[in-house]
Motif scaffolding. Structure first.
Motif, short mmCIF file in Angstrom:
data_model
loop_
_atom_site.label_atom_id
_atom_site.label_comp_id
_atom_site.label_asym_id
_atom_site.label_seq_id
_atom_site.Cartn_x
_atom_site.Cartn_y
_atom_site.Cartn_z
N MET A 176 0.95 -1.17 -0.14
CA MET A 176 -0.19 0.06 0.01
C MET A 176 0.80 1.22 -0.16
N GLY A 177 0.37 2.22 -0.99
CA GLY A 177 1.52 3.33 -1.04
C GLY A 177 2.54 3.44 -1.70
N ASP A 178 2.87 2.33 -2.27
CA ASP A 178 4.14 2.26 -3.23
C ASP A 178 3.96 3.00 -4.48
N PRO A 179 4.77 3.70 -5.08
CA PRO A 179 4.70 4.72 -6.30
C PRO A 179 4.17 3.98 -7.38
N VAL A 180 3.29 4.55 -8.15
CA VAL A 180 3.08 4.02 -9.59
C VAL A 180 3.38 5.25 -10.38
N VAL A 181 4.22 4.85 -11.49
CA VAL A 181 4.63 6.05 -12.22
C VAL A 181 4.25 5.73 -13.76
N ALA A 182 4.15 6.64 -14.61
CA ALA A 182 3.75 6.69 -16.10
C ALA A 182 4.88 5.94 -16.74
N ASP A 205 -6.27 15.45 -18.78
CA ASP A 205 -5.59 16.44 -19.51
C ASP A 205 -4.08 16.87 -19.10
N GLN A 206 -3.87 16.09 -18.03
CA GLN A 206 -2.45 16.56 -17.42
C GLN A 206 -1.37 15.99 -18.19
N ASN A 207 -0.28 16.65 -18.98
CA ASN A 207 0.91 15.91 -19.47
C ASN A 207 1.66 15.13 -18.82
N LEU A 208 2.40 14.20 -18.99
CA LEU A 208 2.99 13.42 -17.92
C LEU A 208 4.42 13.00 -18.57
N ALA A 209 5.46 12.94 -18.05
CA ALA A 209 6.84 12.63 -18.34
C ALA A 209 6.80 10.98 -17.93
N ARG A 210 7.63 10.38 -18.64
CA ARG A 210 8.19 8.79 -18.42
C ARG A 210 8.64 8.89 -17.19
N GLY A 211 8.34 8.31 -16.05
CA GLY A 211 8.77 7.91 -14.76
C GLY A 211 7.78 8.94 -13.78
#
Length: 175
Positions: A84-90, A133-139
Motif C-alpha cells: 500500500m502506498g508504493d509509487p505508480v509511475v507513468a 488532460d495533464q501531460n506526463l513525463a515517463r517515470g
C-alpha cells in the motif's frame, strides 16, 4: 468477432521486407544479420524489436513481481504485487485522458494516451495524483498503489493499441 487466422507482425527491416516479398514468405539466410550484429544482440526475444518498431520506450509502472499474467479475454493486462502506498509511475510520456472509478472491478484508475495509438491503464490505486488532460513525463509518479476493488495491494496494468489489449510483458523491458 474474428479471432483467427492471426497475422504475424514483424518490425520494419530490410530483411523482413525481403522475406515478405518472396513467394513463399520465408527469409533467405540470416547471414547479413550475423555479420552485422554480435551474437548477444541476436539473443533477445521478439519483444525488443516490437518495442523499437512502435517507438515507445515503456518502463515498469511499479516495482514488484507479476502475480497475474496477460490472458485475454479474462485478464487484459498484468497484476503487479506491491505494498500500500508504493509509487505508480507513468510507463511512458503521455496525457491523462481518464481519472476515476467508472468500470467495476478496476477501482480507482487512470488512462494515459501515448503516441502511435497506445494507451496505458493503471488500476486499483489508493490515491491518484494526476488530473484530466495533464501531460506526463515517463517515470513521473501518478498514483499510489492500493487495493481498490482488489483482494490485495497490486497494480493492474494494461497496454492497449487503438483499443486492442496487448501483453504488457512484450513491451516492458526485462525486470
Amino acid at each position: 468477432m474474428k479471432t483467427s487466422p492471426r497475422a504475424l507482425r514483424l518490425p520494419y527491416s530490410e530483411q523482413n521486407l525481403a522475406a515478405l516479398s518472396r513467394p513463399d514468405g520465408r527469409p533467405e539466410a540470416a547471414k547479413p544479420a550475423a555479420a552485422v550484429a554480435p551474437a548477444p544482440a541476436a539473443a533477445p526475444p521478439s519483444p525488443a524489436p516490437e518495442r523499437a518498431a512502435d517507438s515507445i520506450d515503456f518502463v515498469w509502472p511499479a516495482k514488484g513481481r507479476v502475480v497475474t499474467g496477460f490472458a485475454e479475454p479474462r485478464s487484459k493486462g498484468v497484476d503487479i504485487a506491491g505494498n500500500m502506498g508504493d509509487p505508480v509511475v507513468a510507463a511512458a510520456a503521455g496525457r491523462v485522458i481518464y481519472v476515476g472509478s467508472g468500470i467495476p472491478g478496476l477501482g480507482k484508475f487512470i488512462v494515459v494516451r501515448h503516441e502511435n495509438g497506445f494507451n496505458t491503464v493503471y488500476a486499483h490505486n489508493r490515491e491518484i495524483l494526476v488530473k484530466m488532460d495533464q501531460n506526463l513525463a515517463r517515470g513521473q509518479k501518478i498514483a499510489e498503489l492500493g487495493n481498490s476493488d482488489a483482494d490485495s495491494p497490486k497494480l493492474h496494468f494494461q497496454i492497449r493499441k487503438f483499443g486492442t489489449p496487448l501483453d504488457p510483458l512484450k513491451y516492458l523491458p526485462p525486470f
